[in-house]
Design an enzyme around this catalytic site. Structure first.
Site, PDB file in Angstrom:
ATOM      1  N   LYS A  49     -17.465  -0.757  21.617  1.00 18.98           N
ATOM      2  CA  LYS A  49     -17.239   0.684  21.715  1.00 18.98           C
ATOM      3  C   LYS A  49     -15.851   0.962  22.293  1.00 18.98           C
ATOM      4  CE  LYS A  49     -22.126   1.800  22.025  1.00 18.98           C
ATOM      5  NZ  LYS A  49     -23.307   2.000  22.852  1.00 18.98           N
TER       6      LYS A  49
ATOM      7  N   GLN B 227     -25.104   3.163  28.836  1.00 17.91           N
ATOM      8  CA  GLN B 227     -25.642   2.149  27.916  1.00 17.91           C
ATOM      9  C   GLN B 227     -27.097   1.818  28.274  1.00 17.91           C
ATOM     10  OE1 GLN B 227     -24.022   0.764  25.147  1.00 17.91           O
ATOM     11  NE2 GLN B 227     -26.036  -0.118  24.747  1.00 17.91           N
TER      12      GLN B 227
ATOM     13  N   ASP C 296     -24.395  10.782  23.091  1.00 15.23           N
ATOM     14  CA  ASP C 296     -25.518  10.097  22.446  1.00 15.23           C
ATOM     15  C   ASP C 296     -26.502  11.084  21.823  1.00 15.23           C
ATOM     16  OD1 ASP C 296     -25.494   7.354  22.278  1.00 15.23           O
ATOM     17  OD2 ASP C 296     -26.113   7.051  24.359  1.00 15.23           O
TER      18      ASP C 296
END
Ligand code: NAD
Length: 281
Positions: free
Chosen positions: A52, A96, A119
């Site tokens: 990422k 995460q 997200d």
């Protein structure tokens, strides 16, 4: 059969995003910023976060990774998120997953400002998506959606069968395809006859976590099949779709790896840029 090349599609998307970031920098004299919080030393999470960060740098985003040990207190993480919520240089915050057991995932998700929730997991964004309002959309289903649209730009009236009803994949996927006027069936572990459901589909999205669950005789000709699954097996990483069998029948199919995975990360960058744009006047 069309082999849907997610690597290529993701590279093209990153290129578009890079141009966009250049334009935003010229216009606002600043660039979108992505901050990732990584807790613990789980290897897959470390690999995801490294990818990422690398992709964020490639498109010109400001990126930062904040690392904590497994033993970090929940309070410390929540305080950091609140600090990042106030930081104008941070457009998007991602924590995460999975988290250590002593940290409440839902609390973490709900502490992130919805406007910085890249997200798309915050209940405000989930609600906005299902109401058809502007929102961050979870990266994996967004990537699947973009791949489907590449093969079939007009989805009006298509029958879509989603296999799996997770908050991460199945449910947001359903909302995205409903918005495109598909007739959507969402199936799950208690569905009576999954094969019969799949045989009705023009589009199948499989997000289950069972290696090669979707078989060749579950798929009619001209079906677009998107395989979200990532399963470690003796023969390596395989998806939720039996690639060898289904590729003989389907109109289009994503491989695993090299299908949905690369699009997930590219969509995270896209979401970060969208969050940035929504906060500029
Ligand atoms: P999950 O475990 O949260 O949900 C699985 C879903 O599958 C559940 O809704 C369950 O009801 C359903 N299910 C279970 N058994 C079934 C059966 N026999 N028939 C039909 N449905 C059944 O999983 P998830 O987080 O959505 O992940 C699914 C898969 O996608 C996993 O392999 C995961 O590793 C992968 N994944 C890939 C990416 C990517 O970027 N490619 C991202 C996230 C997840």
């Amino acid at each position: 059969m069309i082999l849907i090349d997610g690597k290529k599609a993701a590279a093209e998307l990153r290129q578009e995003l890079k141009h966009e970031v250049t334009g935003l920098k010229a216009k606002y004299n600043k660039v979108p910023g992505l901050t990732v919080i990584l807790i613990g030393d789980l290897t897959p999470s470390q690999i995801y976060v490294r990818n990422k960060e690398k992709s964020a740098n490639e498109v010109g985003l400001k990126s930062e990774v904040i690392k904590y040990p497994d033993s970090v207190e929940e309070k410390t993480v929540l305080e950091k998120i609140k600090e990042l919520n106030k930081d104008e240089t941070v457009s998007g915050i991602l924590v995460q997953l999975p988290l250590p057991k002593h940290i409440d995932k839902q609390k973490v998700i709900e502490t992130i400002l919805p406007s910085k929730d890249v997200d798309g997991f915050h209940p405000t964004n989930v609600g906005n998506l299902s109401s058809g309002y502007e929102s961050s959309v979870p990266c994996t289903p967004l990537g699947c959606y973009l791949l489907i649209k590449k093969v079939e730009p007009n989805l009006n009236g298509k029958k879509a069968v989603i296999v799996g009803r997770s908050n991460l994949n199945g449910k947001p996927m359903t909302q995205l395809l409903l918005k495109e006027n598909c007739t959507v069936t969402i199936t799950h572990s208690k569905t009576k006859d999954l094969k019969a459901e799949c045989l009705e589909a023009d589009i199948i999205v499989a997000a289950v976590g069972i290696p090669e669950l979707v078989k060749g005789d579950w798929v009619k000709k001209d079906t677009i099949v998107i395989d979200v699954g990532i399963n470690k097996t003796d023969k390596g990483i395989v998806g939720d779709v039996d690639f060898d069998e289904v590729s003989k029948n389907a109109k289009a199919l994503t491989p695993v790896p090299g299908g949905v995975g690369p699009m997930t990360i590219a969509c995270l960058l896209k979401n970060t840029i969208e969050c940035f744009k929504r906060t500029q006047i």
